[in-house]
Design an enzyme around this catalytic site. Structure first.
Site, PDB file in Angstrom:
ATOM      1  N   GLU A 286      -2.073 -32.322  -8.710  1.00  0.00           N
ATOM      2  CA  GLU A 286      -0.659 -32.041  -8.545  1.00  0.00           C
ATOM      3  C   GLU A 286       0.100 -33.291  -8.130  1.00  0.00           C
ATOM      4  O   GLU A 286      -0.411 -34.130  -7.394  1.00  0.00           O
ATOM      5  CB  GLU A 286      -0.474 -30.964  -7.476  1.00  0.00           C
ATOM      6  CG  GLU A 286      -0.998 -29.636  -7.964  1.00  0.00           C
ATOM      7  CD  GLU A 286      -0.681 -28.502  -7.022  1.00  0.00           C
ATOM      8  OE1 GLU A 286      -0.457 -27.404  -7.522  1.00  0.00           O
ATOM      9  OE2 GLU A 286      -0.652 -28.706  -5.807  1.00  0.00           O
TER      10      GLU A 286
ATOM     11  N   CYS B 250     -10.732 -33.018   6.755  1.00  0.00           N
ATOM     12  CA  CYS B 250      -9.912 -32.922   7.966  1.00  0.00           C
ATOM     13  C   CYS B 250      -9.620 -31.435   8.182  1.00  0.00           C
ATOM     14  O   CYS B 250      -9.299 -30.725   7.238  1.00  0.00           O
ATOM     15  CB  CYS B 250      -8.614 -33.705   7.814  1.00  0.00           C
ATOM     16  SG  CYS B 250      -8.882 -35.444   7.485  1.00  0.00           S
TER      17      CYS B 250
ATOM     18  N   CYS C  73      -6.308 -29.691   6.856  1.00  0.00           N
ATOM     19  CA  CYS C  73      -5.838 -29.977   5.490  1.00  0.00           C
ATOM     20  C   CYS C  73      -6.502 -29.089   4.458  1.00  0.00           C
ATOM     21  O   CYS C  73      -7.735 -28.996   4.404  1.00  0.00           O
ATOM     22  CB  CYS C  73      -6.106 -31.451   5.172  1.00  0.00           C
ATOM     23  SG  CYS C  73      -5.696 -31.890   3.477  1.00  0.00           S
TER      24      CYS C  73
ATOM     25  N   CYS D  28       3.121 -31.049   2.496  1.00  0.00           N
ATOM     26  CA  CYS D  28       1.926 -31.794   2.905  1.00  0.00           C
ATOM     27  C   CYS D  28       0.773 -30.856   3.215  1.00  0.00           C
ATOM     28  O   CYS D  28       0.922 -29.907   3.960  1.00  0.00           O
ATOM     29  CB  CYS D  28       2.176 -32.572   4.199  1.00  0.00           C
ATOM     30  SG  CYS D  28       3.463 -33.761   4.106  1.00  0.00           S
TER      31      CYS D  28
HETATM   32  N1  SAH Z   1      -5.770 -38.680   2.436  1.00  0.00           N
HETATM   33  C1  SAH Z   1      -4.618 -39.393   2.842  1.00  0.00           C
HETATM   34  C2  SAH Z   1      -3.368 -39.070   2.024  1.00  0.00           C
HETATM   35  C3  SAH Z   1      -3.099 -37.625   1.687  1.00  0.00           C
HETATM   36  S1  SAH Z   1      -2.627 -36.509   2.929  1.00  0.00           S
HETATM   37  C4  SAH Z   1      -4.358 -39.187   4.308  1.00  0.00           C
HETATM   38  O1  SAH Z   1      -5.000 -38.335   4.905  1.00  0.00           O
HETATM   39  O2  SAH Z   1      -3.554 -39.931   4.854  1.00  0.00           O
HETATM   40  C5  SAH Z   1      -0.910 -36.819   3.252  1.00  0.00           C
HETATM   41  C6  SAH Z   1      -0.507 -36.435   4.706  1.00  0.00           C
HETATM   42  O3  SAH Z   1      -0.422 -35.012   4.867  1.00  0.00           O
HETATM   43  C7  SAH Z   1      -1.523 -36.915   5.738  1.00  0.00           C
HETATM   44  O4  SAH Z   1      -0.889 -37.505   6.834  1.00  0.00           O
HETATM   45  C8  SAH Z   1      -2.191 -35.628   6.140  1.00  0.00           C
HETATM   46  O5  SAH Z   1      -2.808 -35.726   7.368  1.00  0.00           O
HETATM   47  C9  SAH Z   1      -1.046 -34.655   6.095  1.00  0.00           C
HETATM   48  N2  SAH Z   1      -1.483 -33.251   6.088  1.00  0.00           N
HETATM   49  C10 SAH Z   1      -2.644 -32.731   5.633  1.00  0.00           C
HETATM   50  N3  SAH Z   1      -2.688 -31.391   5.833  1.00  0.00           N
HETATM   51  C11 SAH Z   1      -1.515 -31.055   6.398  1.00  0.00           C
HETATM   52  C12 SAH Z   1      -0.965 -29.812   6.840  1.00  0.00           C
HETATM   53  N4  SAH Z   1      -1.605 -28.663   6.691  1.00  0.00           N
HETATM   54  N5  SAH Z   1       0.272 -29.839   7.374  1.00  0.00           N
HETATM   55  C13 SAH Z   1       0.966 -31.004   7.499  1.00  0.00           C
HETATM   56  N6  SAH Z   1       0.495 -32.196   7.111  1.00  0.00           N
HETATM   57  C14 SAH Z   1      -0.740 -32.231   6.572  1.00  0.00           C
HETATM   58 FE1  SF4 Z   2      -7.966 -35.606   5.331  1.00  0.00          FE
HETATM   59 FE2  SF4 Z   2      -6.613 -34.107   3.572  1.00  0.00          FE
HETATM   60 FE3  SF4 Z   2      -6.115 -36.760   3.729  1.00  0.00          FE
HETATM   61 FE4  SF4 Z   2      -8.429 -35.844   2.725  1.00  0.00          FE
HETATM   62  S1  SF4 Z   2      -6.383 -35.508   1.868  1.00  0.00           S
HETATM   63  S2  SF4 Z   2      -8.196 -37.490   4.201  1.00  0.00           S
HETATM   64  S3  SF4 Z   2      -8.854 -34.025   3.970  1.00  0.00           S
HETATM   65  S4  SF4 Z   2      -5.736 -35.206   5.318  1.00  0.00           S
END
Ligand code: SAH
Ligand code: SF4
Length: 381
Positions: free
Chosen positions: A114, A138, A141, A365
């Protein structure tokens, strides 16, 4: 006429669906020239022809060779026999109430990613994915819960930008006043776990013969793959955003397993060096707010202390948690979030609260991919 569900754009089946191993998109100048040589184009012509094709792809947005009117018909025919400049299949194209757009695209092996476009006035940010899924689990996420994971190729990364521009009708590439004015590598996946492909794709996007996006308009977000942060500074030089999310190793390791490998001290040391390398360009610390986990006054003050201790030119981006089915966290109250932000602002560090965009189309996000699969499954039944 059949009525479409609210916010769903009709998807026109592309005349040319791209074929990965035939695509000229995502290749460097030298690689395109080499490909042309392989099909028997005289060597001394190859560089010039590669230049023309490049211009058509990245400046004019051509989706097939027929459009390349300054190339002879015979040559165009030959190119079309061997190569492809078409697009992936677009499974879904959604528009949110707030104008946010999301495209779900399918690549030739059936994998999907996406891409999200967030408009702000007459410009906007494209949120690009770097992997199908993510290996980093994480806890907060949704992308991290997905089983299937693979790296995207440079073709697939660059393609996301081309598709967005097709839909936004932004060809030929304007030199200023662009709608897609910034790119953030914040979609699905960990970009620094796919370093080579991301780096190559960004070189193409930055190339001044084509899309010509400045490195200052690109931000790469990482969960903190420390060795690659150094490489990123040296080889790509884009803005850096770090998903910090906690101020001590205990909590950070709990919510982000990668912290066991690269703890906070190592991460902040890398950030300090990165900033130095790029003449004090600010690093963005992303900080997700999870109720009762990392949202106390002490956390906010510790965040400020850390930034100052490591002398990092920084700003903070606060992201209220976006829930998804099965997630075990909650978003803190509005007053808590605002207090957290104020504590940081009042100590001289900018800490805006990121407004959630595109929630109704599951584009916010941490909500990418798995959610849309769910929605599609529901629609089918
Ligand atoms: N993997 C990379 C980039 C993609 S995630 C990273 O982790 O930085 C983009 C952002 O969205 C990151 O800061 C991540 O921590 C955040 N994110 C992930 N899950 C989320 C959620 N459920 N609510 C709000 N932000 C979230
Ligand atoms: Fe962590 Fe999601 Fe970023 Fe992957 S995409 S590193 S699981 S926040």
């Amino acid at each position: 006429m059949k009525t479409l569900p609210l916010g769903v754009e009709p998807v026109v089946a592309p005349r040319h669906t791209f074929e990965e191993n035939r695509s000229l998109i995502g290749l460097s100048h030298a690689e395109v020239a080499e490909k042309l040589k392989e099909i028997g184009i005289p060597e001394k012509q190859c560089r010039m022809r590669a230049q023309q094709v490049w211009h058509w792809i990245y400046f004019r947005g051509a989706k097939n060779f027929d459009e390349m009117s300054n190339i002879s018909q015979d040559m165009r025919k030959k190119l079309a026999e061997h190569f492809d400049v078409g697009r992936p299949q677009i499974i879904e194209a959604l528009i949110s109430k707030d104008g946010t757009r999301k495209w779900l695209m399918k690549f030739p092996d059936g994998q999907e990613v996406e891409t999200v476009f967030i408009p702000e006035g007459d410009r906007g940010t494209l949120c690009v994915s770097s992997q199908v899924g993510c290996t980093l689990t994480c806890k907060f996420c949704h992308t991290g819960t997905q089983r299937l994971v693979r790296n995207l190729t440079p073709t697939e990364i660059v393609m996301q930008l081309l598709v967005a521009r097709d839909y936004l009708d932004e060809w030929p590439s304007p030199s200023e006043g662009r709608l897609v004015s910034t790119i953030v590598l914040m979609g699905m996946g960990e970009p620094l776990y796919n370093f080579d492909n991301v780096s190559k794709a960004m070189q193409i996007v930055m190339d001044d013969n084509g899309i010509n996006l400045s490195r200052r308009r690109i931000t790469l977000s990482t969960s903190g793959v420390v060795p690659e942060i150094y490489r990123c500074g040296e080889e790509i030089g884009v803005n850096l955003a770090i998903s910090l999310h906690a101020v001590n190793d205990k909590i950070r390791s709990e919510i982000m397993p990668i912290n066991n490998k690269y703890p906070i001290h190592e991460l902040l040391t890398a950030c300090k060096n990165y900033a130095g390398l790029k003449n004090s360009r600010k690093i963005t610390f992303e900080y997700i707010l999870l109720k009762g986990i990392n949202d106390s006054d002490e956390d906010a003050l510790e965040l400020v202390r850390l930034i100052k201790e490591y002398q990092i030119p920084a700003k903070v981006n606060l992201i209220p948690f976006n829930p998804w089915p099965g997630s075990s966290y909650e978003r803190p109250s509005k007053t808590r979030i605002e207090k957290f932000s104020d504590l940081i602002f009042s100590r001289g560090i900018s800490a805006p609260i990121r407004t959630t965009r595109g929630e109704d189309i599951l584009a916010a996000c941490g909500q990418l991919k798995s959610e849309s699969e769910k929605v599609r499954n529901i629609r089918k039944h």
